[in-house]
Scaffold this motif. Structure first.
Motif, PDB file in Angstrom:
ATOM      1  N   LEU A   1       2.618   6.013  -6.083  1.00  0.00           N
ATOM      2  CA  LEU A   1       2.073   6.165  -7.435  1.00  0.00           C
ATOM      3  C   LEU A   1       0.821   7.034  -7.430  1.00  0.00           C
ATOM      4  N   ALA A   2       0.056   6.904  -6.342  1.00  0.00           N
ATOM      5  CA  ALA A   2      -1.237   7.623  -6.288  1.00  0.00           C
ATOM      6  C   ALA A   2      -1.074   9.048  -5.784  1.00  0.00           C
TER       7      ALA A   2
ATOM      8  N   ILE B   1       1.832   1.805  -3.554  1.00  0.00           N
ATOM      9  CA  ILE B   1       0.686   2.358  -4.288  1.00  0.00           C
ATOM     10  C   ILE B   1       0.515   3.841  -3.975  1.00  0.00           C
TER      11      ILE B   1
ATOM     12  N   SER C   1       0.835  -1.211   0.000  1.00  0.00           N
ATOM     13  CA  SER C   1       0.000   0.000   0.000  1.00  0.00           C
ATOM     14  C   SER C   1       0.867   1.257   0.000  1.00  0.00           C
TER      15      SER C   1
ATOM     16  N   PRO D   1      -0.089  12.009  -6.899  1.00  0.00           N
ATOM     17  CA  PRO D   1      -0.723  13.148  -7.587  1.00  0.00           C
ATOM     18  C   PRO D   1      -2.244  13.141  -7.470  1.00  0.00           C
ATOM     19  N   VAL D   2      -2.837  11.941  -7.535  1.00  0.00           N
ATOM     20  CA  VAL D   2      -4.297  11.832  -7.423  1.00  0.00           C
ATOM     21  C   VAL D   2      -4.737  12.268  -6.024  1.00  0.00           C
ATOM     22  N   LEU D   3      -4.056  11.732  -5.003  1.00  0.00           N
ATOM     23  CA  LEU D   3      -4.435  12.038  -3.619  1.00  0.00           C
ATOM     24  C   LEU D   3      -4.214  13.508  -3.291  1.00  0.00           C
TER      25      LEU D   3
END
Lengths: 324, 324
Positions: B257-258, B254, B251, B260-262
């Motif tokens: 990688l996540a 992840i 996690s 920018p989204v978060l």
């Protein structure tokens, strides 16, 4: 029969509870035909189900006092009556909250020293869980009502969460001593002067989830507003999370990888997990499920009722109040 | 000088606002030494800043009426006075809410037909934004107060969001007609019978974020509770998201990688984005910033005040109310 979905939700939730707990028996109170239509033809659990037929059900918008007077044979009435008659250890309903409170008070009676039932639920917090009451059974509360809520909430936190001296906060529009209505300041004075409450002062809506206090006391309007607002925010945020992960090819790819994390998050924050509020102060266990609860939520409400029965919640809350 | 951080937050926020808007001038009202300590020695923006010295500031827990009577030369007093004297187009404060409301009402006066200022803010919703008032200036409200809020909120939605006939919901503990206190039902009757309000009925806390209505009307206690609860939930959820992404090696990978989204999600849901509530009904623009706002939040409150001035909000709200 109650709530937005009736037997379509309550029956599958009951079957799940029967599966999880082999010592559980369930009395389904309501329209026999509608209930039967939701039951499987053959199931090992049918032997632990009994149907108590009623073709009258109290509408969600029925006036509570009229529900008490004019709906004697209604499903909600019979369900509470079964607790009064000791045919059942607890009643779980997703029906009309006001009607459930008024009928329960009439049929089960309050414990001495308690004037009205208070709806009390557990909410998630950084420290684990926080008890909050009242959540809508009492719209206008004076300082003595709030004091009773504080006593009952403290007792419940002691019984259900093994907290020796649970801390209590009083919900207000600010933390400063001068904030709020005269009534809330009178309640604060009452709380401060009581040796039976571990009073920590005013808390605000933003403090519900910090875990700074174990019990939050408020009138039914504020409690209901806080509870429903928090449900709304959770739903809104999950929708925003979905959107954020759907924005681009990259974010969609990430969301695939993040699926197990997001799924666990969703499960742990799902308001259905916390469904099931106890009507405190009654001489019997009555649990109110959210009207919009689905099978997962209604199942949680049944589990909550079982926990309350096993912990002998009502009796112990009464003992604590009478001893003080 | 107000709020939890004083000039440490208000000065950097002001500098950012000056940078973003070349036509803006800012009058900083408060302790000259403390303000100067937060200003850069050389800056192109200094020419658009004026300091109005005051060595008195109203404490966050000061009684509003006492703040009006005994703090004549306080920073909050002088700031509002500058609007009354037309030295400034708007006043932005993170100080004592009650004091700001009482002092503003005294110095700026209300528009005819409005008895008390109402705190009104924009909240995010699925449909974009939702206006909510009152958020804490008026703890006890009768049906006529609530009706004024509905009128002012509708007018503001018209002016600030170009909505021709904004829909109005009345916050209550349930959507059914019989729910709530007598007073809220009287308000509902008043709303229903008015041709000037596009009344949609009762809404619950969970409806704030759905976008079903454009304006939500409530008393100051419920509004404040809803607003602060929603801030608390957002903070709690982001902490839970962090924890969920920190649970395992997978996690954590992840979450990298996540990121920018978060990050985008965090930015769009940050309560600071929605900071800055207008005190409606006054003959002048007064914007209240959350006391706990940081520089980002206080900057938003300044932007909000600019939008209100440009839209000629106060005058237009008054015109709409008087025309009806």
């Amino acid at each position: 029969m109650g709530g937005d979905f009736g037997p379509r939700v309550t029956v599958p939730a009951s079957l799940r509870a029967l599966k999880e707990n082999p010592s559980l028996y369930i009395l389904l109170v309501g329209d026999q035909a509608q209930i039967s239509a939701c039951l499987p033809e053959h199931s090992a659990y049918l032997s632990r189900i009994e149907i108590c037929h009623s073709d009258i059900s109290v509408a969600m918008d029925e006036n509570p006092k009229s529900a008490l007077r004019h709906y004697k044979g209604s499903s909600i009435h019979l369900a509470v009556q079964s607790v009064a008659d000791r045919k059942a250890d607890a009643c779980v309903s997703a029906g009309n909250t006001g009607a459930l409170a008024v009928i329960s008070r009439y049929l089960l009676k309050m414990y001495p020293g308690v004037s009205r039932p208070a709806i009390c639920t557990l909410l998630p917090s950084r420290a684990g869980e926080c008890l909050m009451l009242d959540l809508g059974a009492n719209l206008a509360c004076d300082e003595y009502d709030l004091f009773q809520f504080a006593m009952m909430g403290s007792a419940m936190a002691g019984v259900m969460q093994n907290k020796a001296s649970p801390s209590v906060g009083l919900l207000n529009v600010g933390e400063e001593e001068l904030k709020g209505t005269d009534q809330i300041r009178r309640a604060a004075a009452l709380f401060s002067s009581s040796p039976h409450i571990e009073y920590k002062g005013f808390v605000e809506g933003s403090d519900i989830f910090t875990g700074d206090v174990d019990v939050i006391v408020c009138d039914g309007i504020s409690g209901n507003t806080a509870l429903k607002t928090s449900e709304g925010v959770v739903r809104f945020l999950f929708q925003q999370i979905r959107q954020a992960f759907n924005r681009s090819l990259y974010s969609r790819f990430i969301s695939l990888l993040a699926r197990p994390v997001l799924k666990r998050l969703r499960r742990s924050l799902n308001p259905e997990q916390y469904n099931g509020a106890v009507l405190l102060g009654l001489q019997g266990v009555v649990v109110k499920s959210h009207g919009a609860a689905e099978a997962e939520g209604f199942y949680r409400a049944i589990v909550h009722a079982q926990r309350a029965v096993k912990a002998d919640l009502c009796q112990k809350v009464a003992e604590k109040i009478q001893a003080q």
